[in-house]
Design an enzyme around this catalytic site. Structure first.
Site, PDB file in Angstrom:
ATOM      1  NE  ARG A 545      39.941  39.482  44.123  1.00  0.00           N
ATOM      2  CZ  ARG A 545      39.828  40.657  44.746  1.00  0.00           C
ATOM      3  NH1 ARG A 545      39.188  40.738  45.890  1.00  0.00           N
ATOM      4  NH2 ARG A 545      40.351  41.741  44.229  1.00  0.00           N
ATOM      5  CB  SER A 606      46.766  42.120  36.201  1.00  0.00           C
ATOM      6  OG  SER A 606      45.832  42.676  37.074  1.00  0.00           O
ATOM      7  CG  ASP A 660      47.486  44.211  38.954  1.00  0.00           C
ATOM      8  OD1 ASP A 660      47.951  44.884  38.003  1.00  0.00           O
ATOM      9  OD2 ASP A 660      48.084  43.238  39.443  1.00  0.00           O
TER      10      ASP A 660
END
Length: 915
Positions: A545, A606, A660
């Protein structure tokens, strides 16, 4: 006569109201709060399955009848229960025993069993399970534990009400075990055909009472054959009753919440609260007043064959007084209670050939009747019995509609087992039952099946099913047992996690610790004064994203776009991966008209990294299916900057790299200053928290705090968790791209839980526990069972299991209802263990923070993200419940993160900009 007939005819509108009242009372009976006030008792029977046709073996049945003891030996051959072998014997009860001492009654039953077995079986001492048919109202708490609530049908033995009748029978059997004749010698001489010498000492040493049921349950069970389950039974006999398979979660008086359970409605007491007052005729009131229990069992007194003859008798007495029948005839005989029996009534109404036979029947009774009298008596008898059939239909319709509603079905198709004197003796009973129930419950399509010896063969079926389920339960527990963790197991995991945390924080021991405890160089959480526009990148799985986040006094607003990372790029070269990321960023900035702007950027990455600065981090290892070459050991931020240069994209200002987990903590920290822990439970799992700098041996400085990225997914890679790794976990681990790595994550995260369940299903199928022992080709396909299936399946608890069947059909499997229940249990075992292990890890974190700060009680918040935590119906509850047990001195609040990896990354960039 017409007035009498009208009083016995109930309008359809009133039948609908009556059906609604019965459904309301059923719901009251099932509820723990209102059960005591309900007239329809809805007693749990603890029978949770119907026969599947595989039952086999010898089963002994004892039935307590009105004036007899019936003993039956049933042999089942596992052939679909199509051809059981049955041997039975009936013993007459002596005078007075029904009103005598309870102990004497049970001693007599045990001695009947002893003689029966002496005559029918060899001296084999193989265990012989016994099913006890006891047709009285009991409160069952187990299949083999039932307390008598009240006697009826002329029984009033002392010392039994309030006692466990199963235990009383077993005690009587045990006496036979020890002393042969027990204490029943005083009863032997009056018993027809009995000789005390026939009773063999020790004959009952192998007999165990396994199940207690009433004749209604037996009726349902005997109508079940292979491929044709029966889920309702109606007995229209001296008394009246119905049972059906209810959704277990609705039966609040029982602890069972999974699958279905047979409920004994005991609907004979319906109307005892006055709801039937308007349909009670003067004849019904007279019968009620003359009964042994006035005001009780009012529905049964309208429909039971024990009372129908009496209703007719009182109707004829009233009509004679009005000179409508037997004018000028002596009717003294009608004043004798019990003179007009159900057999008289049935003989009169089943006669379609004029009134000759009716006249003969009345003459035998001592009544001189004209042809008109005969015709009118026949009309009254038909009205009384027709009403009884109609009221049975009302009760059946209430059951049908209730089952249809609670199973969330548009149409219910179900088999109904039928038995009883009225059902068998009245030629129009089935026709009335079908037509009236169809009018009242048009959404239901019942098929009526005649019972074949419900109290004998059916009782054997109950016993056989109980043993089959007990044997199955032992195997299921053997399969799932290793997945079920005790509190001691979890305390040990918590201690091991704490130990590995200390090793990860230590400068000397960090390199060999399985929990790496990586410094993030994030030393502050947001304070609410951050302002501006920031970019964020989020790479944590198969989707990537790009976001723009605007932080103002009014709050935070975001725009974002999701880009897919194809498997070929995930597993290709590092240059190709980061070039693809830059292409996505350029595309996003173009769409947002931001291509010329240079904004501070936070990069959520992450994967395990060795962070050496806020914007400098070395990739330690790929996880989650990534294997891009040339990246491990490299600075991830620099790889992104190099790709930007290759793509000639100069407007990239990376100020912070985080994972994350940190982003989740920061995102929730913007709204709650107490949020100092981040937790991810999704495709993977990880945690971070604010540690005292003095404890972080891998970074210089002792002042303040720093967020530590635990990378706890690798906990156990050093073998410390081998004791909780099951066969299924090992098989899953061996087939991953990183065997022996991320072992804690492989017990918890969404990427692996579905595959663990699939391995369990394969073993259960191999052991003949599921799908009739036949595994489809699809079920044997790796990763075909997705973790989202667990959420769907566990959410189905109490629903009609259509969702489970859809998943099973997708896997090309044929599943019974019991298969669906067992499938859910397997999913629950796996997801519960995952939540408990996550809680054990979190308990180690919060306890360490509490000790760090020297507090007796710590109040802290956790920011949480991840699809498993958010979407699974039970995971969050199980985690929080377990955490309270393991860390009782910590008050922990949980906040669902709103886009922690996006918003959180931007907030880290915002905090950097603020500072």
């Amino acid at each position: 006569i017409q007035r009498a007939l009208r009083s016995l005819c109930i309008p359809l509108e009133r039948l609908h109201i009556m059906k609604g009242h019965m459904m309301q009372d059923m719901c009251k009976g099932l509820s723990r709060q209102t059960h005591a006030q309900a007239k329809v008792r809805m007693l749990p029977t603890y029978i949770c399955s119907t026969p599947n046709g595989t039952e086999q073996g010898n089963f002994l049945v004892v039935e307590l009848c009105q004036s007899q003891i019936r003993t039956v030996l049933v042999t089942l051959y596992g052939d679909g229960n199509m051809s059981p072998q049955m041997v039975y014997k009936i013993f007459d009860m002596p005078e007075g025993i029904r009103q005598g001492e309870g102990e004497a009654l049970f001693d007599f039953i045990a001695q009947c069993v002893s003689q029966f077995l002496a005559e029918t079986t060899s001296s084999s001492q193989d265990r012989l399970p016994l099913g006890f048919v006891f047709p009285f109202t009991c409160q069952q708490t187990q299949l083999d534990k039932a307390v008598l609530l009240s006697w009826s049908k002329g029984f009033s033995c002392s010392g039994v009400v309030g006692k466990d009748v199963v235990q009383m029978l077993q005690s009587a059997i045990n006496k036979q075990k020890v002393g042969g004749n027990g204490t029943g010698g005083r009863w032997l001489s009056p018993w027809r055909g009995w000789k005390s010498s026939q009773i063999a000492p020790g004959q009952l040493s192998h007999v165990n009472v396994v199940a207690l049921m009433n004749d209604t349950v037996g009726t349902m069970m005997t109508c079940c054959t292979e491929g044709r389950p029966c889920e309702i039974a109606v007995v229209a006999d001296k008394g009246s009753n119905c049972c059906f398979m209810a959704e277990a979660y609705l039966v609040e008086m029982a602890e069972e919440t999974s699958g279905r359970m047979c409920v004994n409605t005991e609907w004979g007491c319906f109307g005892d609260d006055g709801t039937l007052n308007d349909v009670f005729t003067p004849y019904d009131k007279s019968v009620d007043e003359e009964s042994s229990n006035p005001g009780e069992k009012r529905f049964e007194k309208l429909v039971g064959t024990l009372y129908l003859g009496e209703i007719v008798r009182h109707a004829l007495i009233a009509l004679t007084a009005e000179k409508a029948v037997f004018t000028g005839t002596d009717i003294a005989v009608l004043k004798e209670k019990g003179v007009f029996t159900i057999q008289h009534v049935l003989d009169i109404i089943n006669n379609e050939d004029g009134t000759t036979d009716v006249k003969r029947i009345l003459e035998v009774l001592g009544l001189q009747a004209s042809e008109q009298d005969c015709s009118r008596v026949q009309q009254i008898c038909r009205a009384v019995v027709g009403r009884a059939a109609t009221l049975h239909a009302v009760g059946l319709a209430a059951i049908l509609s209730y089952m249809c509603q609670t199973r969330d079905l548009e149409t219910l198709m179900v088999n109904v087992g039928m038995d009883g004197e009225l059902y068998k003796g009245y030629s129009r009973f089935e026709e009335i039952l079908q037509s009236v129930s169809r009018l009242l419950s048009p959404e239901c399509l019942p098929t009526l099946l005649p019972s074949k010896d419900g109290s004998g063969r059916g009782a054997a079926m109950v016993t056989a099913v109980a043993l089959r389920l007990a044997a199955q339960r032992r195997v299921v527990d053997e399969v799932l047992g290793p997945l079920r963790l005790t509190q001691a197991d979890l305390v040990k995991v918590q201690a091991l996690m704490r130990q590995e945390m200390e090793r990860g924080l230590g400068k000397q021991t960090n390199a060999t610790a399985s929990v790496r405890m990586l410094p993030t160089y994030v030393t502050h959480t947001p304070d609410g004064t951050e302002r501006g526009d920031f970019l964020a990148l989020d790479l944590g799985g198969t989707n990537f994203r790009v976001l723009v986040v605007r932080v103002t006094e009014e709050g935070i607003s975001m725009a974002s776009e999701i880009y897919v990372i194809p498997p070929a790029i995930m597993q290709g070269t590092g240059e190709a991966l980061f070039d693809h990321i830059i292409d996505c960023i350029v595309d996003f900035q173009t769409k947002q008209n931001m291509l010329t702007q240079t904004l501070p950027l936070g990069f959520t990455f992450s994967f395990p990294c060795q962070q050496v600065g806020l914007d400098k981090a070395l990739l330690l290892t790929w996880t989650k299916g990534f294997t891009a070459s040339g990246c491990v050991g490299q600075d991830v931020v620099q790889l992104l900057r190099d790709a930007a240069k290759r793509k000639q994209h100069s407007g990239l200002q990376v100020v912070a790299l985080l994972n994350d987990t940190v982003g989740t903590m920061m995102s929730c920290g913007y709204d709650d200053p107490k949020c100092e822990i981040g937790l991810i439970v999704g495709t993977g799992t990880n945690a971070c928290y604010m540690e005292e700098m003095k404890n972080v041996g891998t970074v210089e400085g002792n002042e303040g705090r720093m967020c530590i990225n635990m990378e706890w997914g690798a906990f156990g890679d050093n073998g410390c968790l081998d004791h909780i790794f099951t066969h299924f976990d090992k098989v899953v681990d061996d087939t991953t791209i990183n065997p022996g790595k991320q072992r804690f994550e492989k017990l918890i995260s969404g990427m692996y839980l579905g595959e663990i369940v699939r391995q369990i299903l394969l073993v259960m199928t191999e052991k003949q526990l599921l799908f009739q022992g036949r595994a489809s080709q699809k079920l044997q396909t790796r990763n075909i069972f997705q973790t989202k299936f667990l959420s769907t399946i566990e959410l189905s608890n109490g629903l009609p299991l259509r969702q489970i069947r859809a998943i099973v059909n997708e896997l090309e499997l044929e599943a019974s209802f019991e298969d669906c229940v067992l499938l859910r249990e397997a999913c629950q075992a796996v997801s519960l263990r995952a939540a408990q292990l996550c809680a054990a890890g979190l308990a180690a974190v919060v306890e360490k923070m509490r000790e760090n700060r020297g507090l007796k009680q710590l109040s802290i918040s956790v920011g949480v993200d991840g699809t498993l935590y958010k979407l699974h119906p039970c995971f969050s509850q199980n985690l929080q419940r377990t955490l309270k047990v393991l860390a009782p001195n910590c008050d922990v609040s949980f906040h669902l993160s709103e886009d922690g990896s996006g918003k959180g990354a931007a907030l880290v960039a915002a905090v950097v900009a603020r500072k």
